[in-house]
Design a protein around this motif. Structure first.
Motif, PDB file in Angstrom:
ATOM      1  N   ARG A  42      10.516   3.775  68.853  1.00  0.00           N
ATOM      2  CA  ARG A  42      11.600   4.717  69.161  1.00  0.00           C
ATOM      3  C   ARG A  42      11.079   5.987  69.817  1.00  0.00           C
ATOM      4  O   ARG A  42      11.660   6.492  70.767  1.00  0.00           O
ATOM      5  N   HIS A  43       9.974   6.522  69.277  1.00  0.00           N
ATOM      6  CA  HIS A  43       9.468   7.805  69.757  1.00  0.00           C
ATOM      7  C   HIS A  43       7.983   7.681  70.071  1.00  0.00           C
ATOM      8  O   HIS A  43       7.135   8.108  69.298  1.00  0.00           O
ATOM      9  N   PRO A  44       7.648   7.062  71.188  1.00  0.00           N
ATOM     10  CA  PRO A  44       6.239   6.884  71.519  1.00  0.00           C
ATOM     11  C   PRO A  44       5.520   8.208  71.676  1.00  0.00           C
ATOM     12  O   PRO A  44       5.955   9.088  72.417  1.00  0.00           O
ATOM     13  N   GLY A  45       4.415   8.384  70.945  1.00  0.00           N
ATOM     14  CA  GLY A  45       3.608   9.581  71.064  1.00  0.00           C
ATOM     15  C   GLY A  45       2.421   9.336  71.961  1.00  0.00           C
ATOM     16  O   GLY A  45       2.342   8.331  72.665  1.00  0.00           O
ATOM     17  N   ARG A  46       1.465  10.278  71.927  1.00  0.00           N
ATOM     18  CA  ARG A  46       0.275  10.145  72.777  1.00  0.00           C
ATOM     19  C   ARG A  46      -0.544   8.913  72.367  1.00  0.00           C
ATOM     20  O   ARG A  46      -1.043   8.185  73.217  1.00  0.00           O
ATOM     21  N   THR A  47      -0.695   8.691  71.068  1.00  0.00           N
ATOM     22  CA  THR A  47      -1.477   7.549  70.604  1.00  0.00           C
ATOM     23  C   THR A  47      -0.653   6.688  69.651  1.00  0.00           C
ATOM     24  O   THR A  47       0.308   7.150  69.045  1.00  0.00           O
ATOM     25  N   VAL A  48      -1.070   5.442  69.549  1.00  0.00           N
ATOM     26  CA  VAL A  48      -0.433   4.513  68.635  1.00  0.00           C
ATOM     27  C   VAL A  48      -1.505   3.586  68.084  1.00  0.00           C
ATOM     28  O   VAL A  48      -2.437   3.192  68.795  1.00  0.00           O
ATOM     29  N   ASP A  49      -1.404   3.268  66.815  1.00  0.00           N
ATOM     30  CA  ASP A  49      -2.371   2.361  66.198  1.00  0.00           C
ATOM     31  C   ASP A  49      -1.960   0.907  66.420  1.00  0.00           C
ATOM     32  O   ASP A  49      -0.823   0.531  66.118  1.00  0.00           O
ATOM     33  N   VAL A  50      -2.885   0.133  66.941  1.00  0.00           N
ATOM     34  CA  VAL A  50      -2.680  -1.304  67.108  1.00  0.00           C
ATOM     35  C   VAL A  50      -3.526  -2.022  66.059  1.00  0.00           C
ATOM     36  O   VAL A  50      -4.733  -1.788  65.963  1.00  0.00           O
ATOM     37  N   ARG A 358      -1.880   6.362  75.078  1.00  0.00           N
ATOM     38  CA  ARG A 358      -0.920   5.990  76.117  1.00  0.00           C
ATOM     39  C   ARG A 358      -1.230   6.667  77.459  1.00  0.00           C
ATOM     40  O   ARG A 358      -0.888   6.124  78.510  1.00  0.00           O
ATOM     41  N   ARG A 359      -1.861   7.814  77.416  1.00  0.00           N
ATOM     42  CA  ARG A 359      -2.141   8.524  78.661  1.00  0.00           C
ATOM     43  C   ARG A 359      -3.300   7.875  79.412  1.00  0.00           C
ATOM     44  O   ARG A 359      -3.217   7.636  80.615  1.00  0.00           O
ATOM     45  N   THR A 360      -4.396   7.582  78.696  1.00  0.00           N
ATOM     46  CA  THR A 360      -5.567   6.981  79.355  1.00  0.00           C
ATOM     47  C   THR A 360      -5.488   5.459  79.388  1.00  0.00           C
ATOM     48  O   THR A 360      -6.257   4.816  80.104  1.00  0.00           O
ATOM     49  N   LYS A 361      -4.577   4.881  78.581  1.00  0.00           N
ATOM     50  CA  LYS A 361      -4.431   3.436  78.428  1.00  0.00           C
ATOM     51  C   LYS A 361      -5.669   2.782  77.809  1.00  0.00           C
ATOM     52  O   LYS A 361      -5.872   1.581  77.933  1.00  0.00           O
ATOM     53  N   ASP A 362      -6.476   3.589  77.142  1.00  0.00           N
ATOM     54  CA  ASP A 362      -7.714   3.096  76.556  1.00  0.00           C
ATOM     55  C   ASP A 362      -7.702   3.289  75.043  1.00  0.00           C
ATOM     56  O   ASP A 362      -6.868   4.029  74.498  1.00  0.00           O
ATOM     57  N   ILE A 363      -8.639   2.618  74.373  1.00  0.00           N
ATOM     58  CA  ILE A 363      -8.817   2.784  72.938  1.00  0.00           C
ATOM     59  C   ILE A 363      -9.661   4.024  72.692  1.00  0.00           C
ATOM     60  O   ILE A 363     -10.688   4.234  73.353  1.00  0.00           O
ATOM     61  N   VAL A 364      -9.224   4.851  71.753  1.00  0.00           N
ATOM     62  CA  VAL A 364      -9.984   6.046  71.401  1.00  0.00           C
ATOM     63  C   VAL A 364     -11.243   5.614  70.662  1.00  0.00           C
ATOM     64  O   VAL A 364     -11.171   4.976  69.611  1.00  0.00           O
ATOM     65  N   ARG A 365     -12.410   5.935  71.223  1.00  0.00           N
ATOM     66  CA  ARG A 365     -13.678   5.577  70.583  1.00  0.00           C
ATOM     67  C   ARG A 365     -14.594   6.788  70.579  1.00  0.00           C
ATOM     68  O   ARG A 365     -15.300   7.067  71.541  1.00  0.00           O
ATOM     69  N   PRO A 371     -13.099   2.445  66.293  1.00  0.00           N
ATOM     70  CA  PRO A 371     -12.398   1.353  65.603  1.00  0.00           C
ATOM     71  C   PRO A 371     -13.224   0.815  64.440  1.00  0.00           C
ATOM     72  O   PRO A 371     -14.431   0.617  64.574  1.00  0.00           O
ATOM     73  N   ARG A 372     -12.587   0.604  63.303  1.00  0.00           N
ATOM     74  CA  ARG A 372     -13.288   0.117  62.131  1.00  0.00           C
ATOM     75  C   ARG A 372     -12.653  -1.183  61.668  1.00  0.00           C
ATOM     76  O   ARG A 372     -11.444  -1.276  61.501  1.00  0.00           O
ATOM     77  N   GLY A 373     -13.486  -2.186  61.438  1.00  0.00           N
ATOM     78  CA  GLY A 373     -12.988  -3.457  60.935  1.00  0.00           C
ATOM     79  C   GLY A 373     -13.342  -3.621  59.467  1.00  0.00           C
ATOM     80  O   GLY A 373     -14.431  -3.243  59.035  1.00  0.00           O
ATOM     81  N   VAL A 374     -12.417  -4.189  58.715  1.00  0.00           N
ATOM     82  CA  VAL A 374     -12.649  -4.448  57.293  1.00  0.00           C
ATOM     83  C   VAL A 374     -12.278  -5.891  57.005  1.00  0.00           C
ATOM     84  O   VAL A 374     -11.186  -6.346  57.377  1.00  0.00           O
ATOM     85  N   ASN A 375     -13.169  -6.614  56.346  1.00  0.00           N
ATOM     86  CA  ASN A 375     -12.892  -7.994  55.966  1.00  0.00           C
ATOM     87  C   ASN A 375     -12.140  -8.047  54.640  1.00  0.00           C
ATOM     88  O   ASN A 375     -12.468  -7.311  53.706  1.00  0.00           O
ATOM     89  N   HIS A 376     -11.153  -8.932  54.586  1.00  0.00           N
ATOM     90  CA  HIS A 376     -10.350  -9.119  53.379  1.00  0.00           C
ATOM     91  C   HIS A 376     -10.396 -10.586  52.954  1.00  0.00           C
ATOM     92  O   HIS A 376     -10.397 -11.491  53.796  1.00  0.00           O
TER      93      HIS A 376
END
Length: 615
Positions: A42-50, A358-365, A371-376
């Motif tokens: 509804r309200h896209p901001g600068r960043t979004v978590d995928v 959304r501005r750079t179209k890239d993942i913030v690193r 980005p952090r991965g966790v195994n479950h």
């Protein structure tokens, strides 16, 4: 139907109502970074978590894997370790669906070997049941693995595009296999004639303006570990060069966020899935959780791949080694980048948060927002996914006449795939079965047998998941252990060639990750792991029935056709002469079980004392 302002208003109200309902039942969304919206649709901001959910090396394990193949090791808060039963597609689907709740941006990816070396429930039907299950659980994309080529390029193409099996046909009247709803990616697998990738090299996932590209590769060494017939007419290229090539192509198309799906992996310093492999220090990050072991990182092929894959790629999902890890390894620019693997057989899944700008179209690193991965754990205490239960029941009914036939009895668990030592009790049983089958004159005249450890796909469990009763081994369980149905070969090898073959277990391509052959009764030797390379095999200790191996003498050696073709890094076996082709390895195994066990006298696990290991 076209969108209208009224329809969009209704959709927004439904979305808001769903959010309220989720809050009421205790579903909590992942916190978003500053500038992001709690309702990005509804309200896209600068960043979004995928949310990136991933797994690897499923190998058609629709039902929970038996024995140690169906467990993971978990570090407890006090530092102790606990064994947890895990896996099975009913639980994997439920875990993924639960994980997706509260995440409007969620994509599910895999790193190859979804099929191949599969238990009978899937393998009997050329893995159509597994593809159907992957469609249902919402897999969006996967790379190929080496096992996707077990039945050749045409069969892989059929799994992608659908259609009935060319020899076995359709398994039910009026029901045609529709193929995978998700793309199989083969960026580094090209056709000899055209030079083009066999299937798509990459795929772009999109939602509300968010775009993430996925590039899929398998290990360059695939030709060394599959039957030559399965990859005829194909070339396998360098993983890093291929990924970098297509990352540039995606970048030119405006796709700046990229994930590489790589069917190649590493070896973590711990066997616990929640081990923290990020050692404190430059480039590695710091421990993520209290009570966990720290330090050590991972070794193996994936480390060099990760260091050299272009910085355009934001995360690496890996597989092949069946290990569990969630690490950060610096990319060529020194920026932390996540590298993950979720063990095998659907026992784990990885949850990685990718913060999309959304501005750079890239993942913030950055060092703070990498980005952090966790195994479950895919635990078996949760409810089962009902649609997967129905799918299993459907295919089980079709498979029952073949799968449930008893072929032997055992007195206790016989460890194979999960055995920690180089020699496993089940490996001894299989090698003995192959020797007994090919020993008679006129049937090969074998004097000894060798079995590659990768061909042993499971344990034999005394109390299996079926209903046949404790200690009964069914054809389906035997098939799970030996699913390739390779034909047995008996060849002439000189003593010198045999010694070289044993040395190749721990040298050349197998130096970093030894592949210790399972040996038949009568063959003994010492493996000194304090040494390096070929010297680990103590030549003077190699004996057959008590007599030293004579380098100049000729021996008749039984092995499956894959090993006889030089597979798994044993090129010397290709030089074997006077070849005899016998029955399949599965027939040898089931015949041995029938001949050496009964209700009154079940087969006991052997001692596994043929290889003496010095550490």
């Amino acid at each position: 139907m076209p969108s209208t302002p009224q329809r969009r208003r209704i959709a927004r109200r439904l979305t808001a109502a769903a959010a309220v309902l989720a809050a009421a039942v205790g579903v909590t969304a992942t916190a978003l970074p500053a500038g992001a919206s709690s309702d990005p649709a509804r309200h896209p901001g600068r960043t979004v978590d995928v949310q990136l959910l991933s797994f690897n090396d499923f190998h058609g394990n629709l039902q929970p894997p038996q024995g140690s193949s169906g467990t993971v090791e978990e570090i407890q808060p006090d530092g102790s370790k606990k064994t947890v039963e895990a896996g099975g597609v009913e639980y994997l689907a439920q875990s993924l669906r639960t994980a997706r709740k509260g995440h409007p941006y969620s994509v599910t990816a895999a790193a190859g070997d979804m099929v191949g070396a599969s238990p009978l429930l899937s393998g009997l039907f050329h893995d159509e049941p597994t593809i159907e299950a992957m469609n249902k659980l919402g897999l969006d994309v996967t790379s190929v693995g080496n096992h996707e080529f077990d039945e050749g390029r045409k069969e892989l193409t059929r799994l992608q595009n659908g259609g009935c099996h060319p020899k076995d046909g359709c398994y039910e009247d009026g029901r045609k296999f529709r193929g995978a709803d998700f793309p199989y990616l083969t960026a580094n697998v090209t056709d000899d004639r055209t030079g083009k990738p066999l299937l798509k090299p990459y795929s772009v996932w999109q939602r509300n303006g968010v775009k993430i590209g996925f590039i899929g590769v398998t290990l360059e060494g695939t030709p060394d570990i599959v039957n030559a017939e399965g990859i005829k007419g194909l070339k396998f290229h360098d993983e890093v060069e291929t990924i970098n090539k297509y990352a540039r192509e995606l970048d030119k198309q405006g796709v700046k966020s990229i994930v590489a799906l790589i069917h190649e992996g590493g070896l973590p310093a711990s066997t616990s899935y929640n081990y923290n492999c990020d050692s404190p220090g430059p480039g590695w990050g710091s421990p993520r959780s209290s009570g966990a072991e720290t330090g050590g990182g991972i070794s193996g092929p994936i480390t060099e791949i990760a260091k050299n894959v272009t910085s355009r790629v934001d995360a690496l999902v890996t597989g092949h080694t069946h290990q569990a890890y969630a690490c950060t390894i610096p990319d060529p620019s020194g920026t932390p980048r996540t590298v993950t693997s979720a063990a095998s057989y659907g026992k784990l899944y990885t949850d990685t948060t990718l913060t999309y700008d959304r501005r750079t179209k890239d993942i913030v690193r950055t060092s703070v927002h990498a980005p952090r991965g966790v195994n479950h754990v895919v635990n078996r205490t949760q409810p089962k996914a009902a649609d997967m239960t129905s799918l299993i029941a459907h295919w089980n009914k079709l498979a029952a006449p073949v799968a449930n036939r008893p072929v032997g009895r055992i007195s206790a668990d016989i460890a194979g795939r999960g055995a920690n030592a180089p020699e496993s009790p089940l490996g001894d049983v299989i090698a003995d079965a192959q020797l007994e089958t090919t020993k008679p004159d006129g049937k090969g005249g074998a004097q000894l047998a060798l079995m590659n450890p990768g061909g042993i796909r499971s344990d034999l469990a005394f109390k299996a998941s079926g209903e046949e009763g404790d200690g009964v081994v069914t054809y389906g369980e035997a098939f799970t252990v030996q699913p390739f149905t390779n034909m047995m070969n008996v060849v002439d090898l000189t003593g010198a060639q045999l010694i070289t073959g044993l040395q190749q277990q721990v040298s050349g391509p197998n130096a970093a990750s030894p592949k210790i052959l399972q040996v038949s009764e009568g063959l003994t030797y010492t493996l000194d792991m304090t040494k390096t390379g070929a010297d680990r095999v103590v030549k003077d200790s190699i004996r057959l029935n008590g007599a030293a191996i004579d380098p100049a003498k000729t021996y008749r050696v039984a092995m499956n056709e894959f090993l006889a073709g030089g597979g798994d890094g044993f090129p010397v076996f290709k030089d074997g002469g006077n070849k005899y082709v016998g029955p399949s390895d599965l027939d040898a195994f089931t015949g041995y079980l029938a001949a050496h066990s009964s209700a009154d006298s079940p087969l006991n696990p052997p001692k596994a004392d043929r290889i003496t290991v010095v550490k």
